[in-house]
Enzyme design. Structure first.
Site, PDB file in Angstrom:
ATOM      1  N   ASP A  34     -34.688 -27.909  36.419  1.00  0.00           N
ATOM      2  CA  ASP A  34     -35.301 -26.796  35.688  1.00  0.00           C
ATOM      3  C   ASP A  34     -36.791 -27.038  35.465  1.00  0.00           C
ATOM      4  O   ASP A  34     -37.612 -26.125  35.583  1.00  0.00           O
ATOM      5  CB  ASP A  34     -34.626 -26.613  34.318  1.00  0.00           C
ATOM      6  N   GLU A  36     -38.844 -28.711  37.218  1.00  0.00           N
ATOM      7  CA  GLU A  36     -39.556 -28.521  38.481  1.00  0.00           C
ATOM      8  C   GLU A  36     -39.801 -27.023  38.720  1.00  0.00           C
ATOM      9  O   GLU A  36     -40.890 -26.595  39.099  1.00  0.00           O
ATOM     10  CB  GLU A  36     -38.685 -29.110  39.605  1.00  0.00           C
ATOM     11  N   GLU A 114     -10.031  -6.981  42.286  1.00  0.00           N
ATOM     12  CA  GLU A 114     -11.023  -7.845  41.645  1.00  0.00           C
ATOM     13  C   GLU A 114     -10.921  -7.712  40.135  1.00  0.00           C
ATOM     14  O   GLU A 114     -10.321  -6.753  39.643  1.00  0.00           O
ATOM     15  CB  GLU A 114     -12.425  -7.490  42.126  1.00  0.00           C
ATOM     16  N   ASP A 118     -15.532  -6.633  31.588  1.00  0.00           N
ATOM     17  CA  ASP A 118     -15.762  -5.916  30.345  1.00  0.00           C
ATOM     18  C   ASP A 118     -17.244  -5.990  30.004  1.00  0.00           C
ATOM     19  O   ASP A 118     -17.675  -6.770  29.174  1.00  0.00           O
ATOM     20  CB  ASP A 118     -14.907  -6.547  29.242  1.00  0.00           C
ATOM     21  N   ARG A 137     -25.110   3.673  32.693  1.00  0.00           N
ATOM     22  CA  ARG A 137     -24.189   4.731  33.043  1.00  0.00           C
ATOM     23  C   ARG A 137     -24.517   6.058  32.329  1.00  0.00           C
ATOM     24  O   ARG A 137     -24.439   7.116  32.922  1.00  0.00           O
ATOM     25  CB  ARG A 137     -22.796   4.263  32.631  1.00  0.00           C
ATOM     26  N   GLU A 173     -21.811  -4.378  37.396  1.00  0.00           N
ATOM     27  CA  GLU A 173     -21.629  -4.559  35.960  1.00  0.00           C
ATOM     28  C   GLU A 173     -22.525  -5.695  35.469  1.00  0.00           C
ATOM     29  O   GLU A 173     -22.698  -6.692  36.173  1.00  0.00           O
ATOM     30  CB  GLU A 173     -20.149  -4.946  35.774  1.00  0.00           C
ATOM     31  N   TYR A 225     -20.399  -4.404  42.955  1.00  0.00           N
ATOM     32  CA  TYR A 225     -19.161  -4.169  43.712  1.00  0.00           C
ATOM     33  C   TYR A 225     -19.108  -2.864  44.487  1.00  0.00           C
ATOM     34  O   TYR A 225     -18.124  -2.577  45.134  1.00  0.00           O
ATOM     35  CB  TYR A 225     -17.945  -4.257  42.791  1.00  0.00           C
ATOM     36  N   LYS A 289      -8.231  -1.561  44.513  1.00  0.00           N
ATOM     37  CA  LYS A 289      -8.896  -0.493  45.283  1.00  0.00           C
ATOM     38  C   LYS A 289      -8.300  -0.436  46.686  1.00  0.00           C
ATOM     39  O   LYS A 289      -8.082  -1.483  47.303  1.00  0.00           O
ATOM     40  CB  LYS A 289     -10.389  -0.800  45.420  1.00  0.00           C
ATOM     41  N   LYS A 313      -4.494  -2.885  33.546  1.00  0.00           N
ATOM     42  CA  LYS A 313      -5.007  -3.573  32.364  1.00  0.00           C
ATOM     43  C   LYS A 313      -4.132  -4.759  31.961  1.00  0.00           C
ATOM     44  O   LYS A 313      -2.927  -4.757  32.201  1.00  0.00           O
ATOM     45  CB  LYS A 313      -5.075  -2.597  31.180  1.00  0.00           C
ATOM     46  N   CYS A 407     -15.240   3.022  -7.154  1.00  0.00           N
ATOM     47  CA  CYS A 407     -15.869   2.647  -5.885  1.00  0.00           C
ATOM     48  C   CYS A 407     -16.484   1.245  -5.999  1.00  0.00           C
ATOM     49  O   CYS A 407     -17.253   0.989  -6.935  1.00  0.00           O
ATOM     50  CB  CYS A 407     -16.940   3.667  -5.521  1.00  0.00           C
ATOM     51  N   CYS A 410     -20.469   1.714  -6.063  1.00  0.00           N
ATOM     52  CA  CYS A 410     -21.248   2.425  -7.083  1.00  0.00           C
ATOM     53  C   CYS A 410     -20.469   2.677  -8.368  1.00  0.00           C
ATOM     54  O   CYS A 410     -20.991   3.294  -9.292  1.00  0.00           O
ATOM     55  CB  CYS A 410     -21.753   3.748  -6.528  1.00  0.00           C
ATOM     56  N   CYS A 423     -14.761   7.951  -2.486  1.00  0.00           N
ATOM     57  CA  CYS A 423     -15.637   7.712  -3.628  1.00  0.00           C
ATOM     58  C   CYS A 423     -16.288   9.047  -3.979  1.00  0.00           C
ATOM     59  O   CYS A 423     -16.700   9.792  -3.087  1.00  0.00           O
ATOM     60  CB  CYS A 423     -16.707   6.694  -3.219  1.00  0.00           C
TER      61      CYS A 423
HETATM   62  S1  IVH Z   1     -15.079  -0.017  40.740  1.00  0.00           S
HETATM   63  C1  IVH Z   1     -14.898   4.131  39.015  1.00  0.00           C
HETATM   64  N1  IVH Z   1     -14.775  -2.472  39.990  1.00  0.00           N
HETATM   65  O1  IVH Z   1     -14.928  -0.078  34.754  1.00  0.00           O
HETATM   66  C2  IVH Z   1     -15.549   3.832  40.281  1.00  0.00           C
HETATM   67  N2  IVH Z   1     -15.379  -0.888  38.345  1.00  0.00           N
HETATM   68  O2  IVH Z   1     -13.354   1.802  33.281  1.00  0.00           O
HETATM   69  C3  IVH Z   1     -15.200   2.524  40.839  1.00  0.00           C
HETATM   70  N3  IVH Z   1     -15.655  -1.852  36.122  1.00  0.00           N
HETATM   71  O3  IVH Z   1     -16.957   2.677  35.458  1.00  0.00           O
HETATM   72  C4  IVH Z   1     -15.577   1.413  39.986  1.00  0.00           C
HETATM   73  N4  IVH Z   1     -15.194  -3.923  36.655  1.00  0.00           N
HETATM   74  O4  IVH Z   1     -18.062   0.379  35.305  1.00  0.00           O
HETATM   75  C5  IVH Z   1     -15.072  -1.236  39.601  1.00  0.00           C
HETATM   76  N5  IVH Z   1     -14.491  -4.702  39.491  1.00  0.00           N
HETATM   77  C6  IVH Z   1     -14.782  -3.478  39.100  1.00  0.00           C
HETATM   78  C7  IVH Z   1     -15.103  -3.170  37.771  1.00  0.00           C
HETATM   79  C8  IVH Z   1     -15.393  -1.861  37.430  1.00  0.00           C
HETATM   80  C9  IVH Z   1     -15.536  -3.107  35.672  1.00  0.00           C
HETATM   81  C10 IVH Z   1     -16.037  -0.723  35.271  1.00  0.00           C
HETATM   82  C11 IVH Z   1     -16.846   0.334  35.952  1.00  0.00           C
HETATM   83  C12 IVH Z   1     -16.104   1.610  35.691  1.00  0.00           C
HETATM   84  C13 IVH Z   1     -15.287   1.243  34.524  1.00  0.00           C
HETATM   85  C14 IVH Z   1     -14.089   2.120  34.387  1.00  0.00           C
END
Ligand code: IVH
Length: 661
Positions: A34, A36, A114, A118, A137, A173, A225, A289, A313, A407, A410, A423
């Site tokens: 670092d 350097e 993938e 978050d 966004r 992201e 991505y 996907k 999820k 309250c 207050c 309140c």
């Molecule tokens: S692909 C929707 N890949 O999650 C169009 N999105 O809840 C395709 N997100 O708006 C998005 N990780 O911002 C994709 N590996 C990932 C992601 C991802 C997080 C986000 C993205 C999207 C949101 C939807």
């Protein structure tokens, strides 16, 4: 050193530093120490100071971001930024696959999966290989221009490795690693600054800084991505997309996998769920996907999500802890919300010490007592919740929570309607005033960057801001007297306050904090009334005639503008110099009323309505003689048949609507 020599040296140093940066931030393979690296940066900075004409757009010194902006400009996205449909279990995911296979008439489908990060979605634009613009966004169609801030994110290349690409728009992201988030919170606690509830909020707070040097001081990471537009040949599969992005110099997620079929994708989900605690950043699921991008075009999209992807999820993270006490929090409207103070517990690397208990009904239903051992859950940026009580663990010393009669802020009388307690202090209640000020300064209201909740608390306690209009009396000298406030932060806030005075009618209406008037309703009111003076005089009957305004809302708006306190506040705000661009502009659609039915493909319903209003038109929700156009999208409802019976209504489809706009 002569000029040519300096130019060559600057180029050499830039290239070298960019290469080291890429190795460090994208590939995780540091090549030099670092110290350097810092030495080389310093050398480059000195040369660039001497010969500013040779500073290139991709020079590593340009990442530092010295520019302080007063507000972010709006950016129209290349294509609408969509959300993802969620799957919560195996069945949802299998159904997604079945729909896909039926639509495409194939027996098996290959998927690229993938982690679902978050963080915050971003769009990056490159022209002639150079990073030109980056945006948030926003509402999906329009985001905020945060180019200067994104330049400070080291893994975002300022110049592409493939310089020959004339035009490229990508999405991904920005996240903050959990260790960096904990470090930042620790530092902020010591300096008496606002701490963040989770890494996502910390990343968002860091990116939306008007002073990019603050963003530069935070450690942010990016993962890209998606390729939205490219002047070269478009990749054919999601796997190709990621390879192409990698070649360009972007950081892509190394956990990405190509999977032969949906069973393998589900297996991937289960493996990642087990692995999530070992990953440096927060993920709340996996995105599955369809790998073949040609199929994406065949499958198309719904109004807000593509049909070719699903977010499978994870279960929210849960931990056991103890409720040490239950206190009440007084909201902007005086509502008392019970909050559990927890024995601090780590949930996925983030310390949780409070959980909302919503209302008395929730406490009764879950039978929650003080000192109970409870299971809590934390999901992304949602406030932690108590899931259940371990009743076996009760010792008999647990105590019922009783809503206070006065309250806590207050001392005014507390009254209740059903399970909701209020309140009665109104503007005499310090908690309500403070919350009102926080609301006024918040993002969807006057959006005063730098006036955080914690800052409002400090200003109130110090007697500097005791009411909303007093925000505008703050001076730089007032701020400089406060601990931790320096020249730069004080200037920034004073500027942000000054800038916030130029607002628009809908933001202003929302900022007033009228009961039942949220962001959406504020927009509707702004569309109906040309200025605040006309709205002020509106009768209850008139208000009820507006779509989406019921008797309760009409009464609340009417009461607000009848109250002496509100009128004083408005007077003070206008004296302070608030000015508004009127939302109900004169435009080509003036005098025309639109009604929508069914799903539009290119716009969300609210976006389409917004567009009509922006051009001076009106929007309604029901058939009447006032309607001029019915816009019929996919799967129209009964409004279409009703409209057909009225010859005065012109029925148009989405394409006709688009060309009308
Ligand atoms: S692909 C929707 N890949 O999650 C169009 N999105 O809840 C395709 N997100 O708006 C998005 N990780 O911002 C994709 N590996 C990932 C992601 C991802 C997080 C986000 C993205 C999207 C949101 C939807």
């Amino acid at each position: 050193m002569d000029k040519q020599h300096a130019k060559d040296k600057i180029k050499k140093l830039s290239d070298k530093l960019n290469k080291y940066s890429h190795l460090y931030y994208v590939k995780n393979e540091p090549a030099i120490a670092d110290s350097e690296f810092d030495k080389l940066i310093l050398e480059l900075k000195k040369l660039e100071n001497q010969y500013p004409e040779f500073i290139t757009k991709d020079s590593p010194t340009q990442r530092i971001g010295a520019k302080i902006q007063s507000r972010f400009n709006k950016v129209r996205h290349a294509k609408k930024m969509l959300s993802l449909q969620a799957a919560h279990n195996r069945e949802d995911t299998l159904a997604f696959d079945k729909r896909n296979r039926e639509k495409l008439q194939v027996t098996e489908l290959e998927y690229a999966a993938e982690p679902k990060l978050d963080g915050l979605s971003i769009e990056l634009r490159y022209e002639d290989g150079i990073f030109i613009q980056g945006s948030t966004r926003g509402d999906g169609s329009m985001g905020e221009d945060i180019t200067t801030n994104l330049k400070t994110v080291r893994s975002i290349p300022l110049e592409l490795n493939k310089k020959e690409i004339k035009h490229l728009v990508v999405r991904g992201e920005v996240v903050m690693f959990i260790k960096d988030f904990n470090h930042l919170n620790k530092e902020n606690t010591v300096s008496n600054l606002q701490t963040f509830a989770n890494p996502r909020n910390a990343a968002a707070g860091s990116l939306r800084q008007l002073d990019a040097s603050v963003t530069a001081s935070r450690k942010l990471q990016s993962f890209i991505y998606e390729v939205i537009e490219v002047s070269d040949k478009k990749p054919k599969t999601q796997k190709d997309v990621l390879d192409f992005l990698k070649e360009c110099g972007f950081k892509v997620n190394s956990e990405t996998k190509l999977l032969n079929n949906i069973d393998k994708a589900i297996e991937y989900h289960d493996i990642m769920e087990k692995k999530r605690d070992k990953i440096d950043y927060e993920i709340d699921g996996v995105v599955i996907k369809v790998n073949n991008l040609e199929y994406h075009d065949v499958m198309g999209q719904r109004s807000t999500s593509p049909r070719w992807a699903v977010a499978y999820k994870f279960e929210p993270r849960k931990e056991m802890t103890v409720i040490e006490d239950i206190v009440t929090q007084v909201g902007r409207m005086g509502t008392l919300t019970p909050v559990a103070l927890l024995k601090p517990v780590e949930v996925g690397g983030v310390t949780v010490s409070r959980a909302t208990l919503h209302n008395m009904d929730e406490i009764k239903r879950k039978d929650i007592k003080i000192h109970d051992k409870v299971k809590i859950q934390r999901a992304g940026d949602v406030i932690p919740q108590v899931v259940s009580v371990d009743k076996q663990a009760r010792s008999g010393k647990e105590k019922d929570f009783i809503m206070p009669k006065k309250c806590p802020a207050c001392n005014s009388l507390v009254v209740h309607e059903d399970v909701y307690y209020f309140c009665t202090g109104g503007i005499a209640c310090r908690a309500q005033i403070k919350e009102g000020i926080k609301h006024f300064a918040s993002k969807d209201a006057l959006d005063i960057a730098g006036l955080s909740d914690k800052t409002v608390e400090l200003f109130y306690e110090k007697g500097l801001v005791k009411s909303i209009p007093e925000i505008f009396n703050l001076t730089k000298d007032d701020l400089l007297k406060l601990p931790g406030w320096k020249e730069k932060s004080s200037n920034n806030l004073i500027n942000a306050i000054k800038e916030s005075k130029k607002t628009n009618l809908s933001r202003f209406i929302f900022s007033l904090g009228i009961r039942h008037v949220g962001k959406h309703l504020a927009e509707i009111l702004a569309g109906e009334y040309k200025n605040i003076d006309i709205l002020k005089k509106a009768t209850k009957e008139e208000l009820i005639n507006i779509n989406e305004v019921g008797p309760k809302v009409a009464e609340s708006i009417h009461d607000f503008f009848k109250s002496k306190n509100s009128l004083h506040m408005l007077e003070d705000l206008f004296k302070a110099g608030i000015i508004m661009k009127n939302e109900a502009k004169a435009g080509p659609l003036q005098g025309l009323t639109f009604l929508f039915t069914g799903t539009l493909l290119r716009y969300s319903r609210s976006e389409a309505q917004r567009k009509v209003k922006d051009l001076g038109g009106k929007v309604t929700d029901s058939i009447s003689d006032k309607v001029n156009y019915l816009v019929a999208g996919e799967n129209p409802g009964s409004k279409l048949n009703k409209a057909k019976k009225k010859s005065s209504i012109k029925i148009i489809n989405e394409a006709q609507f688009s060309s009308l706009l």
